[in-house]
Scaffold this active site. Sequence first.
Site, short mmCIF file in Angstrom:
data_model
loop_
_atom_site.label_atom_id
_atom_site.label_comp_id
_atom_site.label_asym_id
_atom_site.label_seq_id
_atom_site.Cartn_x
_atom_site.Cartn_y
_atom_site.Cartn_z
N ASN A 10 85.80 23.02 27.56
CA ASN A 10 86.14 22.64 28.72
C ASN A 10 86.11 21.48 28.72
OD1 ASN A 10 87.10 21.75 30.94
ND2 ASN A 10 85.10 23.25 32.07
N ARG A 94 89.42 25.56 28.24
CA ARG A 94 90.24 25.84 29.30
C ARG A 94 91.14 24.77 29.44
NH1 ARG A 94 87.68 23.14 34.70
NH2 ARG A 94 88.90 23.59 36.08
N HIS A 183 90.96 27.42 39.90
CA HIS A 183 90.03 28.15 39.57
C HIS A 183 90.26 29.77 39.53
CE1 HIS A 183 87.42 24.91 42.34
NE2 HIS A 183 87.12 24.63 41.07
N ARG A 244 86.50 15.62 48.11
CA ARG A 244 88.25 15.90 48.49
C ARG A 244 88.24 16.12 50.30
NH1 ARG A 244 89.17 19.51 43.54
NH2 ARG A 244 87.99 18.58 42.64
N ASN A 338 73.96 28.78 45.69
CA ASN A 338 72.51 28.40 46.33
C ASN A 338 72.44 28.13 48.21
OD1 ASN A 338 72.21 28.58 43.57
ND2 ASN A 338 72.84 27.19 43.50
N GLU A 383 83.41 31.02 33.83
CA GLU A 383 84.21 31.50 33.57
C GLU A 383 84.45 31.12 31.82
OE1 GLU A 383 83.72 27.86 36.31
OE2 GLU A 383 85.66 28.27 36.71
#
Length: 400
Positions: A10, A94, A183, A244, A338, A383
């Site tokens: 990735n 990825r 995602h 964001r 978490n 992933e």
Amino acid sequence: MIEINILVLNCGSSSAKFQLIQAETEDNLARGIVERIGTTDAIVRYQPKGRNEYREVTEISNHAVAIQKIIDMLTHPRHGMIKNLDEIMAIGHRVVHGAEKFANSVVITDEVIQQIEDCIKFAPLHNPHNLKGIKECARIIPGKPQVGVFDTAFHQQMPPSSYIYALPYSLYKKMGIRRYGFHGTSHYYVSRKAAEILKRPVEELKMITCHLGNGASITAVKGGISVDTSMGFTPLEGLVMGTRCGDIDPAIITYLMEREGLKPAEMDKLMNSQSGLKGISERSNDMREIIEGAERGEYQFKLALDVFSLRIKKYIGAYAAEMGGLDAVIFTGGIGENAVKVRELVCEGLEFLGIVIDKEKNNQKSLTISTGRTAVLCIPTNEELVIAQETKKLVEEKRT
Ligand code: ADP
């Protein structure tokens, strides 16, 4: 034993994450990351299975050097998990944006590289680095098949009513302006895993998957298919994230640009890097610090936590309505897995949807944390495993 492992890569702008996965057993043999690529004090971390972690600060001038370093560590006489490159079957990458070209993973060819290059306009911060990884692997580990697994692919089956913006239709036709979603690999993985845990066929289930990390998105998965998702044309839309803003009134953008004289790049930076948890708290983009601050009673931390959680709750309501029901809500990502408090705030008041959280199970980070008719699950995402599985499948298909 030869050609039995998949190297999963990735590559981001300044980092390269990797895992070595045994293709048959799906055993994770090694994982690691090279950070601060392009500097003299890059950080290299490598965790071979069952052995001590190896760390080094060294000069890594570019992605080619980073990939060579990864290979050297994996084949190191003492720390290595494989003897040589013959033990690698293929490399899975990825790739962030596949636009409408890629609804599935694909074996990399010159034509595919060209098509990924064509998608750079949609993901200028990601696709070029993903491509660097692909091109450097072809040079450094020649002759190995490579596979691209796209973040957007899982969302390519959304119906047009979910992906078309209420803008002039010509913008979609001419420029591809539509919702793509991101995602995808994570939403795919946790939805399949949830079906497995619930012992029900994924085709029967209406699920909402919440991937909450620094970047965050939420997806409605009906019958195993992504039917709507919160990230859009770019990963800026939807949920509140670390830095964001997610959904805002689009008129704010032109208002600020006019009033404050902001250039497009400055506006972009404001929304992508200075907003979200960091923007509201004016201090931190780290959910741990936000929760601690909220517990100390600091107003802006509490506000950031509440705005973050409320946005997720709104989407759960919207997607339950969109799917006409709900069987399971899944939390994943650093925050989803978490942050007990976030799960509690999100689920509070959703009893009418059958969502009832068991406080103790929520605290203990159990797999299933609900007692109501709608299952609420915490599932660590993986992933890299999906990328390895896809890579193995495509390489074997190609060979037969
Ligand atoms: P990325 O999108 O960069 O992969 P992660 O999935 O690692 O991000 O998630 C990072 C976020 O997870 C950070 O906001 C971090 O504070 C949060 N996080 C990690 N551990 C905890 C925890 N124990 N409690 C609350 N938040 C946590």
